[in-house]
Motif scaffolding. Structure first.
Motif, mmCIF file in Angstrom:
data_model
loop_
_atom_site.group_PDB
_atom_site.id
_atom_site.type_symbol
_atom_site.label_atom_id
_atom_site.label_comp_id
_atom_site.label_asym_id
_atom_site.label_seq_id
_atom_site.Cartn_x
_atom_site.Cartn_y
_atom_site.Cartn_z
ATOM 1 N N ALA A 33 0.980 -1.323 0.000
ATOM 2 C CA ALA A 33 0.027 -0.021 -0.113
ATOM 3 C C ALA A 33 0.941 1.379 0.022
ATOM 4 C CB ALA A 33 -0.996 0.035 1.265
ATOM 5 N N ALA A 34 1.999 1.072 0.697
ATOM 6 C CA ALA A 34 2.757 2.456 0.972
ATOM 7 C C ALA A 34 3.593 2.906 -0.365
ATOM 8 C CB ALA A 34 3.723 2.322 2.116
ATOM 9 N N VAL A 35 4.007 1.689 -0.894
ATOM 10 C CA VAL A 35 4.795 2.061 -2.055
ATOM 11 C C VAL A 35 4.015 2.527 -3.504
ATOM 12 C CG1 VAL A 35 6.649 0.636 -1.519
ATOM 13 C CG2 VAL A 35 4.821 -0.335 -3.042
ATOM 14 N N ARG A 36 2.734 2.023 -3.371
ATOM 15 C CA ARG A 36 1.716 2.429 -4.523
ATOM 16 C C ARG A 36 1.458 4.129 -4.210
ATOM 17 N NH1 ARG A 36 -0.217 -1.640 -7.907
ATOM 18 N NH2 ARG A 36 -1.565 0.052 -8.644
ATOM 19 N N LEU A 37 1.165 4.176 -2.881
ATOM 20 C CA LEU A 37 0.994 5.676 -2.779
ATOM 21 C C LEU A 37 2.085 6.615 -2.879
ATOM 22 C CD1 LEU A 37 -1.408 5.250 0.378
ATOM 23 C CD2 LEU A 37 -2.244 5.923 -1.941
ATOM 24 N N ALA A 38 3.447 6.326 -2.557
ATOM 25 C CA ALA A 38 4.596 6.766 -2.384
ATOM 26 C C ALA A 38 5.011 7.205 -3.821
ATOM 27 C CB ALA A 38 5.762 6.160 -2.024
ATOM 28 N N THR A 39 4.555 6.688 -4.856
ATOM 29 C CA THR A 39 4.977 6.916 -6.242
ATOM 30 C C THR A 39 4.581 8.177 -6.597
ATOM 31 O OG1 THR A 39 3.057 5.602 -7.069
ATOM 32 C CG2 THR A 39 5.226 4.364 -7.142
ATOM 33 N N THR A 40 3.386 8.834 -6.196
ATOM 34 C CA THR A 40 3.012 10.002 -6.849
ATOM 35 C C THR A 40 3.052 10.958 -5.595
ATOM 36 O OG1 THR A 40 0.503 9.233 -5.989
ATOM 37 C CG2 THR A 40 1.076 8.875 -8.146
ATOM 38 N N ARG A 41 3.396 10.644 -4.490
ATOM 39 C CA ARG A 41 3.557 11.724 -3.186
ATOM 40 C C ARG A 41 4.971 11.830 -2.823
ATOM 41 N NH1 ARG A 41 -1.727 9.480 0.127
ATOM 42 N NH2 ARG A 41 -3.331 9.565 -1.567
ATOM 43 N N ILE A 42 5.889 11.132 -2.987
ATOM 44 C CA ILE A 42 7.294 11.229 -2.418
ATOM 45 C C ILE A 42 7.655 12.605 -3.016
ATOM 46 C CG2 ILE A 42 8.346 10.236 -4.551
ATOM 47 C CD1 ILE A 42 10.011 8.585 -1.991
#
Length: 241
Positions: A106-115
């Motif tokens: 879940a975290a890596v999928r969200l991080a791709t657009t928010r990092i």
């Protein structure tokens, strides 16, 4: 009708500057470190009076720290109220590994657009530290710190709260597992750095599917390592991954 109360002026003499770290926080930090390093072993009891004397603090400070560590899952209290370092069962470990996979994906999928660029720089710095770190316990802490940053980059407070609930028990298991064997420190270091670099590259590319694939591969590697550790007799001395 709303009740109003007179404003009170608090005398400056009644306040003091807040210390950066309270006594109980320091006790908590030291006990957590001793548990994760194995200085206080799984199943060992924590004698409140003895620890208070050794640390030069009140028993209340030790008690408060023990309650916090119990909340983190590092200690457990028996029916008499005696605190012991938690011994993780096979079911505990399986649940920890499974939960970590769910959170990582879940975290890596969200991080791709928010990092942010700052978070990318921090992740690169952690990979560099992993490549240079010879101590296996510190390598474990750096591994956890890398995933901390991923969860921060996901920018989801509830996901982060779930990770913070899991993290101490994950640290407890990984640190204990590493102490069982010491033959593959270099391999562990290389593999940790390589897998983290691959994940960071995928995040920077914004490839959600690749990120998920890599996160699941990492989790499966954790499961394989668990099987290997359970099947292999411990080497003389300490640690391994």
């Amino acid at each position: 009708m709303e009740t109003t109360y007179p404003k009170r002026t608090v005398s400056a003499a009644s306040l003091r500057k807040v210390q950066k770290q309270s006594v109980s926080d320091d006790v908590e930090t030291q006990l957590r470190g001793a548990i994760l390093s194995g200085a206080i072993a799984a199943g060992e009891t924590l004698a409140e009076a003895q620890l208070a004397t050794q640390l030069g603090v009140s028993r209340a400070s030790v008690r408060q720290a023990k309650f916090q560590l119990a909340q983190e899952g590092l200690l457990e209290f028996d029916s008499r109220g005696t605190a012991r370092v938690r011994t993780l069962t096979e079911q505990d470990v399986r649940e920890i590994v499974e939960f970590r996979e769910v959170l990582d994906v879940a975290a890596v999928r969200l991080a791709t657009t928010r990092i942010t660029p700052q978070q990318i720089a921090k992740l690169k710095s952690l990979i560099d530290q992993i490549q240079r770190e010879p101590d296996l316990l510190q390598l474990t802490m750096l591994d956890i710190a890398f995933h901390d940053q991923i969860l921060q980059a996901a920018a989801n407070s509830r996901l982060l709260a779930a990770w913070q609930l899991l993290r101490p028990q994950l640290q407890l298991w990984l640190a204990g597992m590493h102490r069982l064997h010491n033959r593959v420190v270099a391999d562990t270091q290389d593999e940790t750095a390589r897998s983290h670099q691959q994940l960071l590259d995928a995040i920077q590319l914004g490839d959600c599917d690749l990120c998920e694939q890599l996160a699941r591969r990492h989790a499966n590697g954790l499961r394989s390592r668990l099987i290997d550790v359970q099947a292999t007799p411990p080497s003389n001395g300490a640690s391994d991954e």
